[in-house]
Design a protein around this motif. Structure first.
Motif, short mmCIF file in Angstrom:
data_model
loop_
_atom_site.label_atom_id
_atom_site.label_comp_id
_atom_site.label_asym_id
_atom_site.label_seq_id
_atom_site.Cartn_x
_atom_site.Cartn_y
_atom_site.Cartn_z
N ARG A 15 0.79 -1.23 0.00
CA ARG A 15 0.00 0.00 0.00
C ARG A 15 0.82 1.29 0.00
O ARG A 15 0.30 2.35 -0.32
N ALA A 18 0.95 3.65 -3.20
CA ALA A 18 -0.30 4.37 -3.45
C ALA A 18 -0.52 5.46 -2.41
O ALA A 18 -1.02 6.55 -2.72
N ALA A 19 -0.14 5.17 -1.14
CA ALA A 19 -0.29 6.17 -0.08
C ALA A 19 0.55 7.40 -0.38
O ALA A 19 0.08 8.54 -0.27
N GLU A 21 1.73 8.42 -3.29
CA GLU A 21 1.21 9.11 -4.48
C GLU A 21 -0.02 9.95 -4.14
O GLU A 21 -0.19 11.06 -4.68
N SER A 22 -0.88 9.45 -3.23
CA SER A 22 -2.05 10.23 -2.83
C SER A 22 -1.63 11.51 -2.10
O SER A 22 -2.26 12.57 -2.27
N THR A 25 -0.15 14.12 -4.60
CA THR A 25 -1.26 14.80 -5.29
C THR A 25 -1.88 15.86 -4.38
O THR A 25 -2.15 16.99 -4.80
N ALA A 26 -2.08 15.51 -3.11
CA ALA A 26 -2.72 16.43 -2.17
C ALA A 26 -1.86 17.65 -1.86
O ALA A 26 -2.38 18.72 -1.56
N LEU A 91 -5.17 6.25 1.95
CA LEU A 91 -5.12 7.14 0.79
C LEU A 91 -5.71 8.48 1.21
O LEU A 91 -6.87 8.56 1.64
N ASP A 93 -7.42 11.98 0.97
CA ASP A 93 -8.36 12.64 0.07
C ASP A 93 -7.69 13.89 -0.50
O ASP A 93 -7.14 14.69 0.25
N PRO A 94 -7.72 14.10 -1.82
CA PRO A 94 -6.98 15.20 -2.43
C PRO A 94 -7.45 16.59 -2.01
O PRO A 94 -6.68 17.55 -2.11
N VAL A 195 -9.39 10.25 4.85
CA VAL A 195 -8.64 9.19 4.16
C VAL A 195 -9.54 7.99 3.91
O VAL A 195 -10.59 7.83 4.54
N ARG A 196 -9.08 7.15 3.01
CA ARG A 196 -9.61 5.78 2.88
C ARG A 196 -8.59 4.86 3.52
O ARG A 196 -7.40 4.97 3.27
#
Length: 332
Positions: A15, A18-19, A21-22, A25-26, A91, A93-94, A195-196
């Motif tokens: 994970r 992906a964490a 990268e999220s 982006t944010a 993840l 949230d952006p 977050v997710r």
């Protein structure tokens, strides 16, 4: 308004990419840094994290990981005026950070802002039960802790002494909330996603045993020990409903042990023990609308109650002391 995002990791190779990268982006348009605070991963977590423009730090092998040590490890390497804390299996949230920063800017006595943690694991009894449970910590508006992480104001954290107590194997967010509120700060949950969270995709009973072995279940006892004699002690007793639950569990267990000796026939006492236990499991099953969830809840009670005194009498290290660690990869 730049943010230091601390990602706590321990064997999160599936994970962590992906964490990160999220978070990247944010942070676009905001600025800041990402710190991967690793508790001693033995998989490819560090190798994957090192591919990204992040700072990667890891506990020295002699230091045992805990829920409380990870956030503080990241905090001691952080530099920005705001601290966003999350796990390596989440993840971000952006749109969360801009809204949270705006809220802190408009409310100077708020120390931290969070949102909802959306649980993506719908197979484990632990996370199904957690999703159904009605708890004050999940409400919006003023809250007493930021379970799952969120955005903190550095100046408030520094006034409270440290971000996270390295001695705690659980309840580290509640401990921080206690220390902040004791100094006049408040915490807030926005009615939006933070977050997710993907959690542990393992059997709930296996997770319970893992948490026993890792010391996670000792967290509430360690929390009580940490607050003993401190300004936050009274507020802890008032704000922690679990204490009443564990007291009830202790009374139940004492009754279970005493009944076979107190009655004329040991067999009668054992029969009453069985009836009492079945009644408790039945009541919880009705409340949870599931026999499996009801049984799991009662078993989890026993594990937590047994772990509490072990945590309370655990020796402590100075929570604000430097945590022995190494920089695996630094920002260029």
């Amino acid at each position: 308004m730049a943010v230091s995002v601390i990602l706590k990791t321990l064997n999160e190779e599936a994970r962590v990419g992906a964490a990160i990268e999220s978070v990247l982006t944010a942070l676009e348009g905001i600025g800041g840094e990402i710190i991967v605070a690793d508790g001693g991963s033995r998989d490819r977590t560090l190798a994957i994290a090192a591919r990204y423009p992040v700072r990667v730090v890891q506990l020295e092998p002699a230091i045992r990981p805990s829920c409380g040590i990870g956030p503080q490890l990241g905090f001691q390497y952080s530099r920005e005026p705001f601290i966003c804390l999350m796990d390596g299996d989440m993840l971000l949230d952006p749109d969360f950070l801009p809204e949270a920063l705006a809220y802190l800017d408009s409310n100077p006595r708020v120390a931290g802002v969070t949102g909802h943690v959306e649980e993506m694991n719908d197979t484990s009894l632990e996370y199904i039960r957690r999703g159904r449970r009605v708890s004050p910590e999940r409400r919006t508006g003023a809250i007493d802790r930021m379970n799952g992480g969120g955005l903190y104001r550095r100046s408030a954290v520094e006034q409270a002494g440290y971000l996270s107590d390295r001695n705690l194997h659980g309840y580290e967010e509640f401990d921080l909330g206690l220390r902040l509120r004791a100094r006049g700060w408040s915490l807030h949950r926005l009615d939006r996603r933070f977050v997710r969270h993907f959690g542990h995709a393992i059997n709930a009973y296996s997770l319970l045993l893992r948490r026993w072995k890792s010391g996670y279940l000792r967290g509430i006892g360690e929390l009580l020990r940490a607050a003993l004699g401190k300004p936050q002690w009274r507020r802890l007793i008032e704000d922690l409903p679990e204490l009443k639950l564990w007291a009830g569990v202790y009374l139940w267990l004492i009754a279970m042990i005493a009944l076979p000796f107190a009655l004329p026939s040991p067999a009668m006492g054992l029969a009453l023990d069985a009836i009492l236990t079945a009644g408790i499991v039945g009541a919880m099953s009705l409340r949870q609308r599931s026999l499996s969830l009801g049984l799991y809840a009662v078993v989890a009670w026993v594990f937590h109650a047994a772990a509490l005194p072990l945590g309370f009498f655990q020796s402590r290290k100075a929570p604000e002391a430097w945590i022995e660690s190494r920089i695996v990869k630094d920002l260029s």
